[in-house]
Design a protein around this motif. Structure first.
Motif, PDB file in Angstrom:
ATOM      1  N   HIS A  27      43.487  53.025  39.884  1.00 34.80           N
ATOM      2  CA  HIS A  27      43.408  51.958  38.882  1.00 34.80           C
ATOM      3  C   HIS A  27      42.097  51.185  39.052  1.00 34.80           C
ATOM      4  N   VAL A  60      41.147  45.333  28.210  1.00 36.34           N
ATOM      5  CA  VAL A  60      41.673  46.212  29.251  1.00 36.34           C
ATOM      6  C   VAL A  60      42.624  45.441  30.159  1.00 36.34           C
ATOM      7  N   GLY A  61      43.803  46.009  30.372  1.00 33.42           N
ATOM      8  CA  GLY A  61      44.766  45.370  31.273  1.00 33.42           C
ATOM      9  C   GLY A  61      45.629  46.416  31.937  1.00 33.42           C
ATOM     10  N   PRO A  62      46.515  45.974  32.829  1.00 31.58           N
ATOM     11  CA  PRO A  62      47.407  46.925  33.496  1.00 31.58           C
ATOM     12  C   PRO A  62      48.464  47.450  32.522  1.00 31.58           C
ATOM     13  N   LEU A 121      38.031  36.065  39.096  1.00 29.47           N
ATOM     14  CA  LEU A 121      37.333  37.096  39.881  1.00 29.47           C
ATOM     15  C   LEU A 121      36.574  38.073  39.001  1.00 29.47           C
ATOM     16  N   THR A 122      37.077  38.294  37.776  1.00 30.65           N
ATOM     17  CA  THR A 122      36.436  39.269  36.893  1.00 30.65           C
ATOM     18  C   THR A 122      34.979  38.891  36.609  1.00 30.65           C
ATOM     19  N   GLN A 143      33.899  48.516  33.786  1.00 33.72           N
ATOM     20  CA  GLN A 143      32.973  47.376  33.888  1.00 33.72           C
ATOM     21  C   GLN A 143      31.524  47.864  33.896  1.00 33.72           C
ATOM     22  N   GLU A 165      44.145  40.911  44.423  1.00 30.26           N
ATOM     23  CA  GLU A 165      42.801  41.470  44.612  1.00 30.26           C
ATOM     24  C   GLU A 165      42.105  40.779  45.789  1.00 30.26           C
ATOM     25  N   TYR A 223      53.577  28.328  35.534  1.00 35.54           N
ATOM     26  CA  TYR A 223      52.147  28.694  35.537  1.00 35.54           C
ATOM     27  C   TYR A 223      51.467  28.198  34.253  1.00 35.54           C
ATOM     28  N   GLU A 233      33.046  40.084  39.586  1.00 38.32           N
ATOM     29  CA  GLU A 233      33.067  41.559  39.584  1.00 38.32           C
ATOM     30  C   GLU A 233      32.024  42.108  38.616  1.00 38.32           C
ATOM     31  N   GLY A 280      46.595  40.987  39.293  1.00 42.93           N
ATOM     32  CA  GLY A 280      45.969  39.668  39.254  1.00 42.93           C
ATOM     33  C   GLY A 280      45.075  39.371  40.445  1.00 42.93           C
ATOM     34  N   GLY A 281      44.446  38.218  40.370  1.00 45.92           N
ATOM     35  CA  GLY A 281      43.397  37.856  41.297  1.00 45.92           C
ATOM     36  C   GLY A 281      43.859  37.628  42.734  1.00 45.92           C
ATOM     37  N   VAL A 282      45.082  37.107  42.929  1.00 45.50           N
ATOM     38  CA  VAL A 282      45.532  36.829  44.298  1.00 45.50           C
ATOM     39  C   VAL A 282      45.655  38.136  45.070  1.00 45.50           C
ATOM     40  N   GLU A 291      41.624  28.946  34.060  1.00 47.83           N
ATOM     41  CA  GLU A 291      41.330  29.995  35.036  1.00 47.83           C
ATOM     42  C   GLU A 291      41.338  29.359  36.423  1.00 47.83           C
ATOM     43  N   VAL A 315      38.475  42.315  30.875  1.00 50.77           N
ATOM     44  CA  VAL A 315      39.471  42.885  31.782  1.00 50.77           C
ATOM     45  C   VAL A 315      40.400  41.741  32.181  1.00 50.77           C
ATOM     46  N   SER A 316      41.663  41.843  31.822  1.00 53.77           N
ATOM     47  CA  SER A 316      42.579  40.773  32.239  1.00 53.77           C
ATOM     48  C   SER A 316      44.028  41.206  32.129  1.00 53.77           C
TER      49      SER A 316
HETATM   50  N1  UDP Z   1      42.567  43.480  37.047  1.00 53.38           N
HETATM   51  C1  UDP Z   1      42.780  44.814  37.293  1.00 53.38           C
HETATM   52  N2  UDP Z   1      43.275  45.578  36.303  1.00 53.38           N
HETATM   53  C2  UDP Z   1      43.564  45.097  35.079  1.00 53.38           C
HETATM   54  C3  UDP Z   1      43.340  43.716  34.824  1.00 53.38           C
HETATM   55  C4  UDP Z   1      42.847  42.935  35.842  1.00 53.38           C
HETATM   56  O1  UDP Z   1      42.538  45.317  38.393  1.00 53.38           O
HETATM   57  O2  UDP Z   1      44.002  45.861  34.247  1.00 53.38           O
HETATM   58  C5  UDP Z   1      42.009  42.696  38.143  1.00 53.38           C
HETATM   59  C6  UDP Z   1      40.619  42.176  37.867  1.00 53.38           C
HETATM   60  O3  UDP Z   1      39.670  43.204  38.066  1.00 53.38           O
HETATM   61  C7  UDP Z   1      40.546  41.046  38.880  1.00 53.38           C
HETATM   62  C8  UDP Z   1      41.966  40.517  38.880  1.00 53.38           C
HETATM   63  O4  UDP Z   1      42.797  41.547  38.378  1.00 53.38           O
HETATM   64  O5  UDP Z   1      40.247  41.562  40.156  1.00 53.38           O
HETATM   65  C9  UDP Z   1      42.112  39.293  37.994  1.00 53.38           C
HETATM   66  O6  UDP Z   1      41.683  38.202  38.709  1.00 53.38           O
HETATM   67  P1  UDP Z   1      41.221  36.883  37.989  1.00 53.38           P
HETATM   68  O7  UDP Z   1      40.885  35.900  39.054  1.00 53.38           O
HETATM   69  O8  UDP Z   1      40.120  37.188  37.020  1.00 53.38           O
HETATM   70  O9  UDP Z   1      42.468  36.409  37.105  1.00 53.38           O
HETATM   71  P2  UDP Z   1      44.053  36.253  37.431  1.00 53.38           P
HETATM   72  O10 UDP Z   1      44.690  37.531  37.015  1.00 53.38           O
HETATM   73  O11 UDP Z   1      44.198  35.965  38.873  1.00 53.38           O
HETATM   74  O12 UDP Z   1      44.491  35.130  36.543  1.00 53.38           O
END
Ligand code: UDP
Length: 485
Positions: free
Chosen positions: A371, A327-329, A396-397, A379, A61, A96, A400, A57-59, A392, A296-297
């Motif tokens: 990753h 795409v996600g983790p 960050l996406t 991207q 990152e 949340y 990016e 997630g974004g924090v 939101e 990506v999320s």
């Molecule tokens: N992200 C990632 N891999 C994934 C999905 C998300 O690295 O499979 C990263 C994405 O590139 C971004 C962050 O997680 O840097 C998501 O930040 P965002 O502020 O968009 O959303 P949050 O997850 O904080 O709600």
């Protein structure tokens, strides 16, 4: 002081000179002097950051991107994360959803339609004992490691319950909200009320943009620090000319090999090509030349991945031959994410033959740099990036994608509204549930590639001006200077 066992994230120092070629000498000098001022005011006191997790997630990152520059500028910086028990994670996830104004899944149903309501105040109150017990345990561990005169920055709702304990310990406590304002604030009110027991004890409050913090916290002593992306991180670094991101995606099995993609291309990263990242996915490899639409999320209801699938399948003209990547983790060990992933699978399966153009992709997070590089390549290989979230914090996406010169289509929620100038740097939907509008926006960019490229170019300029690491490092150094007085 001793490390908080197993939870401290190692930090290296980065030098602002590394980004001088991007942002210019003047900007670097200004940020340097801001960071130096903070470090002088802090006078040897450590700044601790406490957040939920080190990778997802974004924090995570944001901290990965910013903290090394602060450390490199002389601010003693440390970062620890909670490794919270499942029941705490479950509760804070509900909190949340409530803060976002999005409904939690109905128990046992695998999920209700999001956005139709939220946990009531009474539901949320029931979690208070658990929340306070876990926070108290963490506080005991932290206070054993954190010097009394430290500045502690607590990130988001998961850590709010630590505020009174760390304040009592003698620390200067800052609480930073990464969550955005809910579309319907009345739905988020019970969650803010829940946090209201802890938040006023913090010395200062920080949000990503104005309008997030409840009014009693938004006055003097509150700060706005927009997030940023690190242009040098594996997520965002640019590839040398001639290096084709498809090469990595072919190696990972995500994109079909094509003779055309091979000549004249080089290894995206030798390391990655020797140990291709295993990509777990639903849906066969993407044809080599297909235009890609990508979100990506995290696998989270707030990201409305089922809505993205339906909007694409029902409203994008198949004649463009575009494929959709979600795409996600990887979801291993994350029950809530797994549940959302399964829902997305069901939505995909129900598409019939159209499902062949929809791909659910899990990229393993075991090696965070690998990753991030994989996400970077995805991207860059995409024609359009989308972020159709229901809520939101910042998103960050979006930055990016724009930094990579890619056009973005996104819902007009939270910090996304700050990032995108509609029609100039990207396209904003009329609302997060506007599926026909979503399809129409996609059709317009798939049709008119030069318009798409223009949005991408303008988007990159906007990120350069406002959303690169140095901007938020400077802002945050200002907050530290004020807090250290
Ligand atoms: N992200 C990632 N891999 C994934 C999905 C998300 O690295 O499979 C990263 C994405 O590139 C971004 C962050 O997680 O840097 C998501 O930040 P965002 O502020 O968009 O959303 P949050 O997850 O904080 O709600």
């Amino acid at each position: 002081s001793p490390a908080v066992a197993a939870h401290e994230v190692p930090l290296s120092a980065a030098s602002l000179s590394w980004i001088e070629h991007l942002v210019g000498t003047e900007r670097v000098a200004q940020v340097r002097s801001g960071v130096r001022a903070a470090s002088e005011r802090l006078d040897g006191r450590t700044v601790w950051h406490i957040s939920d997790n080190p990778v997802r997630g974004g924090v995570a990152e944001l901290l990965r991107g910013n903290l090394p520059y602060l450390a490199g500028g002389g601010v003693l910086t440390r970062w620890a994360t909670l490794d919270a028990p499942p029941e705490f994670r479950q509760f804070t996830k509900e909190l949340y959803y409530a803060l976002c104004g999005v409904a939690p899944p109905a128990p046992g149903t695998g999920g209700s339609a999001p956005g139709t309501g939220t946990g009531t105040g009474a539901d949320i109150e029931r979690g208070r004992r658990l929340y306070e017990r876990v926070c108290k345990e963490y506080a005991a561990r932290l206070t054993a490691a954190v010097d009394r005169n430290s500045v502690v920055v607590l990130h988001d709702h998961q850590t709010a319950g630590l505020i009174p304990h760390l304040r009592e310990h003698g620390c200067t406590v800052l609480w930073r909200a990464h969550i955005g304002a809910a579309l319907r604030p009345e739905l988020a009110a019970p969650a803010w009320e829940f946090l209201g027991r802890y938040l006023p004890s913090a010395h200062r409050h920080i949000a990503s943009y104005a309008g997030v913090l409840p009014s009693p916290l938004a006055g003097a002593g509150s700060h706005i620090v927009p997030p940023s992306i690190d242009p040098l991180s594996p997520k965002n670094l640019s590839l040398q000319p001639g290096i084709d991101p498809s090469r990595l995606l072919v190696a990972a099995g995500l994109v079909q090999d094509s003779a055309a993609a091979v000549p004249g291309t080089h290894a995206f990263s030798d390391l990655l090509l020797r140990h291709p990242v295993l990509i777990v996915r639903d849906g066969g490899p993407v044809p080599a030349q297909a235009p890609l639409v990508t979100q990506v999320s995290r696998w989270d209801r707030v990201k409305d991945i089922p809505g993205v699938i339906r909007g694409f399948a029902e409203h994008v003209d198949p004649a463009f031959g575009a494929h959709l990547l979600l795409v996600g983790p990887n979801t291993t060990g994350d029950r809530q994410a797994q549940q959302v992933f399964e829902e997305c699978r069901e939505v995909r399966s129900a598409l019939g033959s159209r499902r062949d153009r929809v791909h659910l992709v899990q990229v393993p997070t075991d090696n965070p740099a690998e990753h991030a590089l994989t996400i970077n390549a995805i991207q860059r290989r995409s024609t359009v990036l989308v972020q159709k979230s229901l809520a939101e914090g910042f998103g960050l996406t979006v930055s990016e994608a724009a930094w990579k010169g890619r056009p973005v289509i996104a819902a007009p929620v939270g910090g996304i509204r700050q990032q995108i100038e509609h029609g100039t740097t990207g396209l904003l939907l009329s609302g997060p549930r506007d599926l026909p509008g979503f399809g129409q926006a996609l059709n317009s960019l798939l049709e008119d590639r030069s318009y798409a490229e223009e949005l991408g170019r303008n988007g990159r300029e906007r990120v350069l001006r406002h959303y690169l690491t140095d901007s938020s490092v400077l802002n945050f150094a200002g907050v530290l200077s004020a807090a250290a007085q």
